[in-house]
Structures are given as structure tokens and as C-alpha cells.
Design a protein around this motif. Structure first.
Motif, PDB file in Angstrom:
ATOM      1  N   PHE A  11       0.832  -1.199   0.000  1.00 38.16           N
ATOM      2  CA  PHE A  11       0.000   0.000   0.000  1.00 38.16           C
ATOM      3  C   PHE A  11       0.862   1.242   0.000  1.00 38.16           C
ATOM      4  O   PHE A  11       0.371   2.345  -0.132  1.00 38.16           O
ATOM      5  CB  PHE A  11      -0.901   0.015   1.226  1.00 38.16           C
ATOM      6  N   ASN A  12       2.174   1.040   0.245  1.00 37.58           N
ATOM      7  CA  ASN A  12       3.081   2.170   0.228  1.00 37.58           C
ATOM      8  C   ASN A  12       3.168   2.707  -1.188  1.00 37.58           C
ATOM      9  O   ASN A  12       3.484   1.986  -2.129  1.00 37.58           O
ATOM     10  CB  ASN A  12       4.453   1.690   0.697  1.00 37.58           C
ATOM     11  N   HIS A  13       2.876   3.982  -1.335  1.00 37.18           N
ATOM     12  CA  HIS A  13       2.766   4.495  -2.693  1.00 37.18           C
ATOM     13  C   HIS A  13       4.088   4.547  -3.427  1.00 37.18           C
ATOM     14  O   HIS A  13       4.124   4.464  -4.642  1.00 37.18           O
ATOM     15  CB  HIS A  13       2.064   5.863  -2.662  1.00 37.18           C
ATOM     16  N   THR A  14       5.201   4.626  -2.663  1.00 34.51           N
ATOM     17  CA  THR A  14       6.500   4.575  -3.337  1.00 34.51           C
ATOM     18  C   THR A  14       6.713   3.194  -3.957  1.00 34.51           C
ATOM     19  O   THR A  14       7.172   3.070  -5.096  1.00 34.51           O
ATOM     20  CB  THR A  14       7.627   4.886  -2.345  1.00 34.51           C
ATOM     21  N   VAL A  15       6.378   2.156  -3.168  1.00 32.94           N
ATOM     22  CA  VAL A  15       6.525   0.788  -3.682  1.00 32.94           C
ATOM     23  C   VAL A  15       5.654   0.599  -4.918  1.00 32.94           C
ATOM     24  O   VAL A  15       6.085   0.051  -5.935  1.00 32.94           O
ATOM     25  CB  VAL A  15       6.156  -0.245  -2.595  1.00 32.94           C
ATOM     26  N   LEU A  16       4.395   1.093  -4.822  1.00 35.62           N
ATOM     27  CA  LEU A  16       3.477   0.965  -5.963  1.00 35.62           C
ATOM     28  C   LEU A  16       4.048   1.673  -7.187  1.00 35.62           C
ATOM     29  O   LEU A  16       4.009   1.142  -8.304  1.00 35.62           O
ATOM     30  CB  LEU A  16       2.123   1.584  -5.628  1.00 35.62           C
ATOM     31  N   PHE A  17       4.604   2.869  -6.953  1.00 36.86           N
ATOM     32  CA  PHE A  17       5.106   3.654  -8.074  1.00 36.86           C
ATOM     33  C   PHE A  17       6.277   2.951  -8.755  1.00 36.86           C
ATOM     34  O   PHE A  17       6.266   2.723  -9.964  1.00 36.86           O
ATOM     35  CB  PHE A  17       5.514   5.047  -7.586  1.00 36.86           C
ATOM     36  N   ILE A  18       7.294   2.574  -7.936  1.00 35.18           N
ATOM     37  CA  ILE A  18       8.486   1.944  -8.524  1.00 35.18           C
ATOM     38  C   ILE A  18       8.100   0.600  -9.153  1.00 35.18           C
ATOM     39  O   ILE A  18       8.497   0.279 -10.275  1.00 35.18           O
ATOM     40  CB  ILE A  18       9.575   1.766  -7.455  1.00 35.18           C
ATOM     41  N   GLY A  19       7.272  -0.177  -8.420  1.00 29.76           N
ATOM     42  CA  GLY A  19       6.824  -1.461  -8.961  1.00 29.76           C
ATOM     43  C   GLY A  19       6.098  -1.272 -10.286  1.00 29.76           C
ATOM     44  O   GLY A  19       6.290  -2.026 -11.237  1.00 29.76           O
TER      45      GLY A  19
END
Lengths: 544, 110
Positions: free
Chosen positions: A284-292
Motif C-alpha cells: 500500500f506504500n505508494h513509493t513501492v506501488l510507483f516503482i513497482g
């Protein structure tokens, strides 16, 4: 709870369930009756979805009329299971039902007869999808995920054959593990918060004692991981191209929306559960979502370029679509999200239409053309058609099929690569312009998003142009194309819908913006589902 | 009691994960079954471990402290049913794959 309109929210779940039971009971000797019931029920489903969408169009973004909650069995709120229809859910239900109608119509001419229970399993898939979009309860979401997955196992195996059984073996194993992760996370979240109701979770999460926080974070992280597996984020998307590329055409077209369920769940829960906080946990971490998302997009683009068959190409396009959506959700912001939702609708329809087109194209090509064109024989995939059904007369054979196929393929290409003048361009433009407008000085992430979006579009264009040349100019047997009306009509409908959205984008974009705004305001969701008291508690906590 | 249950869940999960990563379909299905047992026990334990406490109200005693949390038990029941059905389905696909490919390797070739 009096009129039928109050019960509208549950109809998208009950209708396919009833239809599935009904068509199972009817013997296959009365095939026309079964087809009629399936088609009629799915058309009715489109109507119901429209009824869910229409009332939410004209109202302002802060109106509580926009969200409809439906407590099952009318239990007082934290105790029962609740269904919630807001703009986002209604939109997803509408996309599902239109896609269902198109693929079901397409399947009539050929795939319908390949197995006895195709119509029933198909309806159960619709039920699972609609349920997952509408539910407001975490464990109920798991149950609808399982309904959807169980139906998808059956559909993936539809038509049988070595390739499908091998792919299904991997697909089922991966999804079973993902389901266990889902169960563990639901249990952890319940163990810490004492509730599974999503709206109740919004209120309770800020009240969690600091000592319990790591346990809750672990649960939420696992939940995010589950949805990322479904959404197909790299590197946990390895199962996707293999499964999608061997599925029967109408099934693969329907699967185009299955990754969107993961995307939907991430979008819904990340904005619902972490509204009060700046950062969520993994998944749910938006950084993880973005990079992923960015990596998935890049992986999908490379996959598109390296695909040797059209079905594989279309499967990697699913990944490109998922990557774009994950990256834009990770980037955040109402305008970017509304662009992303616009893109979601277009890419789902276009990919589905492409899967259907490929089916018509592939059966008209010179046998072994792929083997000559690219070095495929080393992989020994020649025996996949062994159990496929014979052609059956259904509708008229349309003239000028080759021209139709070529034009449709070109439209799909423009839509998916995001080139003007079609709506695919508008979707990407909506995302990119709001990324640039959002900040005076666009940061590194903005440039990364722009760069990968544009380069992946180029990759899709190159790959599809190459594939198109290969099909239409080199290996398509002249005059050999036969397509039935029932196969052509769904493709036309899907593509015309995409083009129509591009001609009249303003009301649709306004609707998407409303949906994105609503997703960004969890207070309204809580107010509608839990009542004013819980909403007041939430507002107090947020203010602190 | 907590320690015993925790160790049991841990051992079941570890064996399950090991078996899932093995190359034979039979090992994979046994691994999936072991993990599903572990998950079910885990859900059950999330309702806190209580001895001599029923999940349903009996004899008009409405004191909530006399009962254990019924929700995880309902959840575990659902999870057992779904897990069982999926395992059965997987077993059929596994047998079909064995018939089609002539080998029990998960990739269909040794």
C-alpha cells in the motif's frame, strides 16, 4: 429498504448466481434456451450496472447520495457484511458487464460448445468480479476473490489440451498461495483490530496501540502483496503471460479485467486505510506501488517487443496496462487518478478486443506461418489445438473480413500505443498533463513516469506494427478469412465504445474525476457505511 | 499452549513452503495442503486461545467474558471449505497434466 431501487446494489451479484444455477439445471439439448438465458441475463446485468452508474453522474462530488451502502440482512453496522456502491465500484461493475456481454456473444460461435458448463462458469466469474468490486468487507472480498478464481480455473481449462492444462497447473498453484497469503493477512488484521469491515477499519486503525502496530503492518503488507500478485506487478507477474496466452480467446478477453480487480483493491484500500497517514506499508506504500509500476511497465514493454506469437503479445499488453495503472496510483493525486481510471476502461476494452481479433486472425493464417516467421519450432508448441471444437454455423459470414480485421487491428494498435486521434491518446494525455500540472517543478518521479509511459507506448507501437505486417501482408491466406456476425459484433462494439469515449471525453473524464475525488475522501465512505458517529470519530482523529 | 501451537503452525508452514518449491506435482499438492492447515490454525489462533469457552451462547448466560470469539471460527470454517474445494480441483488438474504430459514434473518435462 422498500423499493427495488434500494436492492439494486446486490443485483449484480444475485443475477449471475441465479443464471448460473438456472443454466446448470437446463440440459444441453435445449442449447438455444441456455444461450438465450445467458445472453438475456448478461444484457440485464449491463442494464443494472447502468442504473448503478447513472444516478452518480449528475451530483456534486461531496454529496452522500454518491455512495450507496447495502447492509446484508440489515444487521447493525460493524457486525454484518456490507455492500458499497460508489462511483468507482459502479464503474468497474459496468466495465465488467459490458465486457461479459461482448465475450459471451463472441464465444457463441465456437467456444460455447467446447465444454458442457461454460455458460454457468462464465456467469460465476461475473458474480465473483462484481462481488469483489462491490463488497465493503475484507473477508467477503476474499470469498468473492475465490469465487472469481475458481471460475477462472475452470475457464482457463476450457477447451482442454496440453498447453492449457500445463498453464492451469501453474496458475492454480500461484493463486492458491496468494489466497493463503490473503487469509493470513485477513486473520492478522482481525486479530489486531477486531473488525473486518473496511469502513470500521478506517476508524479503528488510528486507535491501534503502538505495540500492536508492527503486527497490523505485517497483515496489511501481506494483503498488499496478495493484490500485487493479482495485479501482476513485476517480479510476481511471472505466471501471467503463460496463463493468458494459452487461454481460449473469449476467456483471455474476460481475463483482461481480472488483473484490474487487484488494481481496484489496491486503489480502494490504499486510499481508505492510509488516508490519515502519510505512508502505508509495503504494497500500500505508494513509493513501492510507483516503482513497482514503473518496473512492470518496462518489463511489459520488453515482453511486448520479444513476443513471438500474437497471444503472447496481447498477454504482455495486459502487463503494460497493469504497470501504467500501478505507477499512476502510486503517483497519486485526483487528476492523475482520474486519468488512470480513464486509461483503465480503454485499455481493458482494447486488450479484450485484441484477444478476440487474434482468435479470428490465427485460424485464417497459413498453418505454420509463425514457425517460418520466427524460430518457434524449438519450443515445440505446435500441438495446442488438438481438442478444439469444429466451426459451427452461427450467423452470417460477413464479406470483406480481411479489411475489417486490418482496420480493427490498427484501431487496437492506436488505442494501446496511445496515439492520437483515438481515446488511448486522451487517456495518456490526461495522465501526463495532470502529472505536469500538479507541480510547478516536476520532480524525478514525474519524469520517470512520463519517460516510461512514452517509451512503452513506442515499444507497443513497434511490436504491434511488426505483428500486423507479419499477419496481414505476409502470412494471411487471401480470401481465407471467415468471421461470423456474432464474432465481429462484439469486437466492433468494444472498439466503437473506445472511440466514442474519445469523441465525447468531457463527461466521462468528469465522472472519472468524481470517482477519484470520492476515493480520496474516506470520510464520506465511513459516513455512509458506519453512520455519522463513526465519521465524527474519524474526523477528530484526523484533526489531531 | 501458545508455544506449542506457534511451533506447530511454524513447522507446518515451513514444511509446506519447502514442498511447494519441489519439482513434483504430488509434493506441491501436499505442500499446499500443509500450508492450508497452518493457515487455518493461524486464523483460529487469532481469536485468542481460550479453554472451556464456547463460541455460541448457552443457558441464557450473556456475559461475553464466558465465551470465546466466534468470528475467527466462522472464518476458519469458510477457509476450510474453500481450501478443500480448491485442493480437490488442483488434484484433478494435476492428474490431467500427468495424463497429457506423461510426467509428474510441474513443468511437464523432466
Amino acid at each position: 429498504m422498500t423499493g427495488i431501487s434500494d436492492h439494486l446494489v446486490i443485483l449484480p451479484i444475485l443475477l449471475p448466481l441465479a443464471t448460473a444455477i438456472l443454466v446448470t439445471l437446463i440440459d444441453d439439448r435445449y442449447r438455444m434456451l441456455r444461450i438465450g438465458i445467458s445472453l438475456g441475463a448478461t444484457a440485464l446485468l449491463v442494464g443494472v450496472a447502468l442504473l448503478l452508474v447513472v444516478p452518480t453522474i449528475q451530483v456534486g462530488p461531496s454529496d452522500t447520495e454518491l455512495i450507496k451502502s447495502y447492509p446484508l440482512g440489515n444487521w447493525p453496522m460493524p457486525f454484518g457484511i456490507v455492500l458499497v456502491a460508489d462511483r468507482l465500484s459502479a464503474l468497474m461493475v459496468l466495465v465488467t458487464s459490458i465486457l461479459g456481454m461482448a465475450t459471451l456473444t463472441f464465444s457463441l460461435s465456437r467456444w460455447y460448445t467446447a465444454g458442457a458448463h461454460f455458460p454457468a462458469i462464465f456467469q460465476l466469474l461475473l458474480m465473483g468480479l462484481n462481488g469483489a468490486f462491490l463488497t465493503g468487507d475484507l473477508f467477503n472480498l476474499f470469498v468473492f476473490f475465490e469465487v472469481m478464481l475458481a471460475a477462472s480455473y475452470g475457464l482457463l481449462l476450457h477447451g482442454s489440451g496440453t498447453a492449457r492444462v500445463k498453464a492451469a497447473l501453474h496458475y492454480i498453484a500461484v493463486n492458491l498461495v496468494a489466497s493463503f497469503l490473503f487469509l493470513i493477512s485477513a486473520a492478522l488484521i482481525y486479530g489486531v483490530t477486531g473488525t473486518l469491515n473496511m469502513a470500521d477499519l478506517v476508524v479503528r486503525i488510528p486507535q491501534i496501540a503502538a505495540a500492536d502496530r508492527p503486527l497490523l503492518d505485517a497483515g496489511l503488507g501481506l494483503l498488499g502483496l496478495t493484490f500485487l500478485i493479482k495485479a501482476g506487478m513485476w517480479p510476481i507477474s511471472f505466471w501471467l503471460p503463460g496463463a493468458y496466452s494459452v487461454a481460449a480467446a473469449p476467456v483471455a478477453a474476460m481475463f483482461a479485467i481480472m488483473t484490474k480487480v487487484g488494481v481496484y483493491a489496491l486503489l480502494r484500500l490504499s486510499y481508505l486505510l492510509f488516508a490519515a497517514e502519510a505512508e502505508g506499508v509495503l504494497g500500500f506504500n505508494h513509493t513501492v506501488l510507483f516503482i513497482g509500476g514503473i518496473v512492470t511497465l518496462a518489463f511489459g514493454a520488453i515482453g511486448v517487443l520479444s513476443s513471438q506469437t500474437s497471444m503472447r503479445l496481447a498477454s504482455y499488453l495486459v502487463l503494460v496496462s497493469s504497470g501504467t495503472l500501478l505507477a499512476t496510483i502510486g503517483y497519486g493525486g485526483v487528476n492523475v487518478l482520474s486519468g488512470a481510471l480513464f486509461y483503465l476502461v480503454i485499455s481493458t476494452f482494447a486488450i479484450a478486443a485484441l484477444f478476440l481479433l487474434i482468435e479470428i486472425i490465427e485460424r485464417s493464417r497459413i498453418v505454420g506461418a509463425d514457425v517460418l516467421a520466427v524460430t518457434m519450432e524449438a519450443y515445440g508448441e505446435g500441438d495446442e489445438d488438438e481438442n478444439e471444437p469444429e466451426h459451427e454455423e452461427a450467423g452470417l459470414v460477413i464479406p470483406a473480413s480481411t479489411a475489417f480485421l486490418g482496420i480493427s487491428f490498427g484501431i487496437c494498435c492506436l488505442l494501446l500505443a496511445g496515439l492520437p486521434p483515438l481515446s488511448g491518446f486522451l487517456a495518456k494525455f490526461a495522465i501526463l498533463s495532470s502529472v505536469l500540472e500538479g507541480s510547478v517543478e516536476p520532480g524525478a518521479s514525474a519524469w520517470w513516469l512520463m519517460g516510461t509511459l512514452i517509451v512503452s507506448g513506442l515499444a507497443v507501437l513497434i511490436a504491434m506494427a511488426r505483428s500486423g505486417i507479419n499477419i496481414f501482408w505476409a502470412t494471411l491466406e487471401p480470401g481465407a478469412v471467415t468471421a461470423r456476425l456474432s464474432e465481429v459484433a462484439p469486437i466492433v462494439v468494444l472498439l466503437v465504445l473506445c472511440i466514442a469515449i474519445g469523441i465525447l471525453p468531457a463527461p466521462i473524464l468528469a465522472y472519472m474525476e468524481g470517482a477519484a475525488t470520492l476515493v480520496n475522501v474516506p470520510g464520506l465512505y465511513v459516513l455512509e457505511v458506519m453512520g455519522p458517529e463513526a465519521a465524527a470519530t474519524l474526523a477528530r482523529e484526523t484533526a489531531q | 499452549m501458545e508455544l506449542v501451537l506457534a511451533i506447530a503452525i511454524g513447522v507446518l508452514t515451513a514444511s509446506g513452503v519447502y514442498l511447494i518449491l519441489r519439482p513434483r506435482t504430488f509434493q506441491v499438492i501436499i505442500g499446499l495442503s500443509l500450508i492450508s492447515y497452518a493457515v487455518n490454525l493461524f486464523i483460529f489462533s487469532m481469536g485468542r486461545l481460550r479453554i472451556d469457552a464456547a463460541p455460541v451462547i448457552t443457558h441464557g448466560n450473556t456475559d461475553p467474558s464466558a465465551y470465546t470469539d466466534p468470528v475467527p471460527q466462522a472464518l476458519v470454517l469458510t477457509a476450510i471449505v474453500i481450501g478443500f474445494a480448491m485442493t480437490a480441483l488442483f488434484l484433478v488438474v494435476m492428474l490431467a497434466a500427468r495424463g497429457f504430459t506423461g510426467t509428474d514434473h510441474v513443468d511437464g518435462r523432466d
